[in-house]
Design a protein around this motif. Structure first.
Motif, PDB file in Angstrom:
ATOM      1  N   ARG A 160      10.598 -52.065  37.907  1.00 44.42           N
ATOM      2  CA  ARG A 160       9.864 -52.281  37.994  1.00 44.42           C
ATOM      3  C   ARG A 160       8.399 -52.783  36.836  1.00 44.42           C
ATOM      4  O   ARG A 160       7.776 -53.678  37.243  1.00 44.42           O
ATOM      5  N   ASP A 161       8.493 -52.287  35.931  1.00 40.15           N
ATOM      6  CA  ASP A 161       7.876 -52.858  35.331  1.00 40.15           C
ATOM      7  C   ASP A 161       8.439 -54.100  34.364  1.00 40.15           C
ATOM      8  O   ASP A 161       7.480 -55.232  33.411  1.00 40.15           O
ATOM      9  N   GLU A 162       9.437 -54.321  34.643  1.00 40.63           N
ATOM     10  CA  GLU A 162      10.805 -55.798  33.578  1.00 40.63           C
ATOM     11  C   GLU A 162       8.867 -56.903  33.686  1.00 40.63           C
ATOM     12  O   GLU A 162       9.490 -57.352  32.425  1.00 40.63           O
ATOM     13  N   SER A 163       8.938 -57.248  34.617  1.00 41.08           N
ATOM     14  CA  SER A 163       7.799 -58.384  34.611  1.00 41.08           C
ATOM     15  C   SER A 163       6.645 -58.796  33.581  1.00 41.08           C
ATOM     16  O   SER A 163       5.932 -59.637  34.330  1.00 41.08           O
ATOM     17  N   ASP A 164       6.366 -57.416  33.752  1.00 40.66           N
ATOM     18  CA  ASP A 164       5.059 -57.021  33.355  1.00 40.66           C
ATOM     19  C   ASP A 164       4.913 -56.922  31.774  1.00 40.66           C
ATOM     20  O   ASP A 164       3.913 -57.813  31.191  1.00 40.66           O
ATOM     21  N   TYR A 165       6.368 -56.727  31.249  1.00 41.81           N
ATOM     22  CA  TYR A 165       6.090 -56.720  29.477  1.00 41.81           C
ATOM     23  C   TYR A 165       7.027 -57.797  29.099  1.00 41.81           C
ATOM     24  O   TYR A 165       8.408 -58.481  30.117  1.00 41.81           O
ATOM     25  N   ASP A 166       6.966 -58.247  27.913  1.00 41.44           N
ATOM     26  CA  ASP A 166       7.697 -58.682  27.066  1.00 41.44           C
ATOM     27  C   ASP A 166       9.421 -58.751  27.147  1.00 41.44           C
ATOM     28  O   ASP A 166       9.374 -57.552  26.968  1.00 41.44           O
ATOM     29  N   ARG A 167      10.270 -60.177  27.454  1.00 42.62           N
ATOM     30  CA  ARG A 167      12.129 -59.139  27.070  1.00 42.62           C
ATOM     31  C   ARG A 167      11.903 -58.638  26.482  1.00 42.62           C
ATOM     32  O   ARG A 167      13.175 -57.827  25.725  1.00 42.62           O
ATOM     33  N   LYS A 168      11.837 -58.591  25.124  1.00 40.14           N
ATOM     34  CA  LYS A 168      12.093 -57.852  23.668  1.00 40.14           C
ATOM     35  C   LYS A 168      11.513 -55.951  24.095  1.00 40.14           C
ATOM     36  O   LYS A 168      12.394 -55.157  23.906  1.00 40.14           O
ATOM     37  N   VAL A 169      10.783 -55.581  24.858  1.00 36.68           N
ATOM     38  CA  VAL A 169      10.073 -54.230  25.520  1.00 36.68           C
ATOM     39  C   VAL A 169      10.662 -53.851  26.289  1.00 36.68           C
ATOM     40  O   VAL A 169      11.730 -52.826  26.102  1.00 36.68           O
ATOM     41  N   THR A 170      12.010 -55.083  27.328  1.00 37.22           N
ATOM     42  CA  THR A 170      12.655 -54.290  29.084  1.00 37.22           C
ATOM     43  C   THR A 170      13.918 -53.749  27.886  1.00 37.22           C
ATOM     44  O   THR A 170      14.516 -53.157  27.634  1.00 37.22           O
ATOM     45  N   LEU A 171      14.411 -55.079  26.467  1.00 38.59           N
ATOM     46  CA  LEU A 171      15.107 -55.116  26.435  1.00 38.59           C
ATOM     47  C   LEU A 171      15.914 -53.778  25.498  1.00 38.59           C
ATOM     48  O   LEU A 171      16.730 -52.794  25.555  1.00 38.59           O
ATOM     49  N   CYS A 172      14.820 -53.065  24.772  1.00 37.63           N
ATOM     50  CA  CYS A 172      15.125 -51.488  23.888  1.00 37.63           C
ATOM     51  C   CYS A 172      14.541 -50.847  24.807  1.00 37.63           C
ATOM     52  O   CYS A 172      15.876 -49.538  24.603  1.00 37.63           O
ATOM     53  N   TRP A 173      13.780 -50.603  26.241  1.00 37.64           N
ATOM     54  CA  TRP A 173      13.732 -49.579  27.353  1.00 37.64           C
ATOM     55  C   TRP A 173      15.224 -49.762  27.575  1.00 37.64           C
ATOM     56  O   TRP A 173      16.160 -48.248  27.687  1.00 37.64           O
ATOM     57  N   HIS A 174      16.161 -50.193  27.725  1.00 34.83           N
ATOM     58  CA  HIS A 174      17.665 -51.040  28.419  1.00 34.83           C
ATOM     59  C   HIS A 174      18.938 -50.169  27.529  1.00 34.83           C
ATOM     60  O   HIS A 174      19.472 -49.359  27.263  1.00 34.83           O
ATOM     61  N   LEU A 175      17.880 -50.652  26.002  1.00 38.61           N
ATOM     62  CA  LEU A 175      19.362 -49.841  24.578  1.00 38.61           C
ATOM     63  C   LEU A 175      19.371 -48.546  24.515  1.00 38.61           C
ATOM     64  O   LEU A 175      19.844 -48.008  25.009  1.00 38.61           O
ATOM     65  N   VAL A 176      17.727 -47.816  24.922  1.00 39.69           N
ATOM     66  CA  VAL A 176      17.695 -46.879  25.067  1.00 39.69           C
ATOM     67  C   VAL A 176      18.194 -45.520  26.119  1.00 39.69           C
ATOM     68  O   VAL A 176      18.543 -44.997  26.167  1.00 39.69           O
ATOM     69  N   THR A 177      18.233 -46.532  26.996  1.00 39.06           N
ATOM     70  CA  THR A 177      18.894 -46.023  28.947  1.00 39.06           C
ATOM     71  C   THR A 177      20.116 -46.745  29.054  1.00 39.06           C
ATOM     72  O   THR A 177      21.003 -44.994  29.238  1.00 39.06           O
ATOM     73  N   LEU A 178      20.782 -47.541  27.854  1.00 34.94           N
ATOM     74  CA  LEU A 178      22.097 -46.623  27.468  1.00 34.94           C
ATOM     75  C   LEU A 178      22.838 -46.182  26.934  1.00 34.94           C
ATOM     76  O   LEU A 178      23.678 -45.696  27.135  1.00 34.94           O
ATOM     77  N   HIS A 179      22.290 -45.310  25.924  1.00 38.32           N
ATOM     78  CA  HIS A 179      22.043 -44.848  24.972  1.00 38.32           C
ATOM     79  C   HIS A 179      22.458 -43.126  25.844  1.00 38.32           C
ATOM     80  O   HIS A 179      23.129 -41.929  25.628  1.00 38.32           O
ATOM     81  N   GLY A 180      21.083 -43.178  25.924  1.00 38.55           N
ATOM     82  CA  GLY A 180      21.589 -42.165  27.334  1.00 38.55           C
ATOM     83  C   GLY A 180      22.693 -41.759  28.316  1.00 38.55           C
ATOM     84  O   GLY A 180      22.981 -41.061  28.739  1.00 38.55           O
ATOM     85  N   ASP A 181      22.844 -43.051  28.813  1.00 36.90           N
ATOM     86  CA  ASP A 181      23.758 -42.907  29.608  1.00 36.90           C
ATOM     87  C   ASP A 181      25.633 -42.467  29.222  1.00 36.90           C
ATOM     88  O   ASP A 181      25.736 -41.762  29.348  1.00 36.90           O
ATOM     89  N   LEU A 182      25.147 -43.303  27.864  1.00 40.49           N
ATOM     90  CA  LEU A 182      26.342 -42.851  27.121  1.00 40.49           C
ATOM     91  C   LEU A 182      26.374 -41.268  26.423  1.00 40.49           C
ATOM     92  O   LEU A 182      27.500 -40.924  26.415  1.00 40.49           O
ATOM     93  N   ILE A 183      25.323 -40.897  26.142  1.00 43.82           N
ATOM     94  CA  ILE A 183      25.435 -40.144  25.357  1.00 43.82           C
ATOM     95  C   ILE A 183      25.984 -38.729  26.893  1.00 43.82           C
ATOM     96  O   ILE A 183      26.603 -38.027  27.119  1.00 43.82           O
ATOM     97  N   LEU A 184      25.150 -39.074  27.662  1.00 43.88           N
ATOM     98  CA  LEU A 184      25.458 -38.049  28.955  1.00 43.88           C
ATOM     99  C   LEU A 184      26.705 -37.580  29.812  1.00 43.88           C
ATOM    100  O   LEU A 184      27.814 -36.796  30.128  1.00 43.88           O
ATOM    101  N   GLN A 185      27.673 -39.193  29.890  1.00 41.86           N
ATOM    102  CA  GLN A 185      28.724 -39.391  30.278  1.00 41.86           C
ATOM    103  C   GLN A 185      29.661 -38.752  29.103  1.00 41.86           C
ATOM    104  O   GLN A 185      30.782 -38.180  29.605  1.00 41.86           O
ATOM    105  N   SER A 186      29.337 -38.397  28.000  1.00 44.73           N
ATOM    106  CA  SER A 186      29.613 -38.054  26.909  1.00 44.73           C
ATOM    107  C   SER A 186      29.804 -36.315  26.726  1.00 44.73           C
ATOM    108  O   SER A 186      31.022 -35.569  27.160  1.00 44.73           O
ATOM    109  N   ARG A 187      28.990 -36.018  27.330  1.00 47.22           N
ATOM    110  CA  ARG A 187      28.221 -34.682  27.415  1.00 47.22           C
ATOM    111  C   ARG A 187      29.301 -33.937  28.727  1.00 47.22           C
ATOM    112  O   ARG A 187      29.865 -33.337  28.349  1.00 47.22           O
TER     113      ARG A 187
END
Length: 185
Positions: free
Chosen positions: A142-169
């Motif tokens: 939803r916010d991707e078009s409002d912010y610089d690509r670096k912002v959303t890229l970093c958000w995606h990286l943190v979300t990926l971390h959450g995905d992997l941690i949750l799947q690991s758990r």
């Protein structure tokens, strides 16, 4: 992360109300940092006193009044200084104080049913959090078009971390349930 640096980071995107900051925290950073609404406002007040942000009170006739917070140059300096010194946080990220795992470790004092109840409860929380990750991705999209690509890229990286941690758990708890079912007496 400290709450103040998370708030400075959010305000580096754009000026926001405390309500908006709280909403963004819940939608995009819930697995990184959890906070209460009142903590956000208390921290915003302290940060304004330090000169890291300013606020403007908006008087509204048909809605409650609001305060819009904006980061200052001093706030940007503080944020960049904190971002440039990650050593302690990197070490902390690899260590844990985890009361749940302590319970699992000490489960030899219980019976099989109690141990399984503990693990099944954790499994349900993992499944619920995995489902919530979709909400996080939607908020980022939803916010991707409002912010610089670096912002959303970093958000995606943190979300990926959450995905992997949750799947690991989830993988771990499934295996733990299997082991308790087969070997716990």
């Amino acid at each position: 992360m400290s709450l103040k640096h998370g708030l400075l980071g959010m305000l580096s995107l754009e000026p926001m109300t405390g309500y908006d900051i709280n909403k963004e925290f819940r939608e995009t950073m819930q697995y990184i940092w959890q906070t209460k609404y009142s903590q956000i406002y208390n921290e915003l007040d302290r940060m304004e006193q330090k000169g890291w942000l300013t606020s403007e009170r908006i008087i509204q006739e048909e809605k409650p009044n609001k305060r819009i917070y904006a980061i200052t140059e001093n706030g940007k300096t503080e944020l960049l200084d904190w971002l440039s010194k990650p050593e302690d946080d990197v070490k902390i990220a690899l260590t844990q104080k985890n009361a749940f795992l302590l319970r699992v470790f000490l489960a030899w004092n219980t019976n099989k049913e109690a141990a399984l109840k503990l693990l099944h409860s954790f499994r349900e929380v993992c499944l619920a959090r995995i489902a919530e990750q979709d909400d996080v991705r939607q908020a980022i999209a939803r916010d991707e078009s409002d912010y610089d690509r670096k912002v959303t890229l970093c958000w995606h990286l943190v979300t990926l971390h959450g995905d992997l941690i949750l799947q690991s758990r989830l993988d771990w708890v499934e295996k733990a349930i299997e082991i308790i079912n087969e070997e716990f007496e």
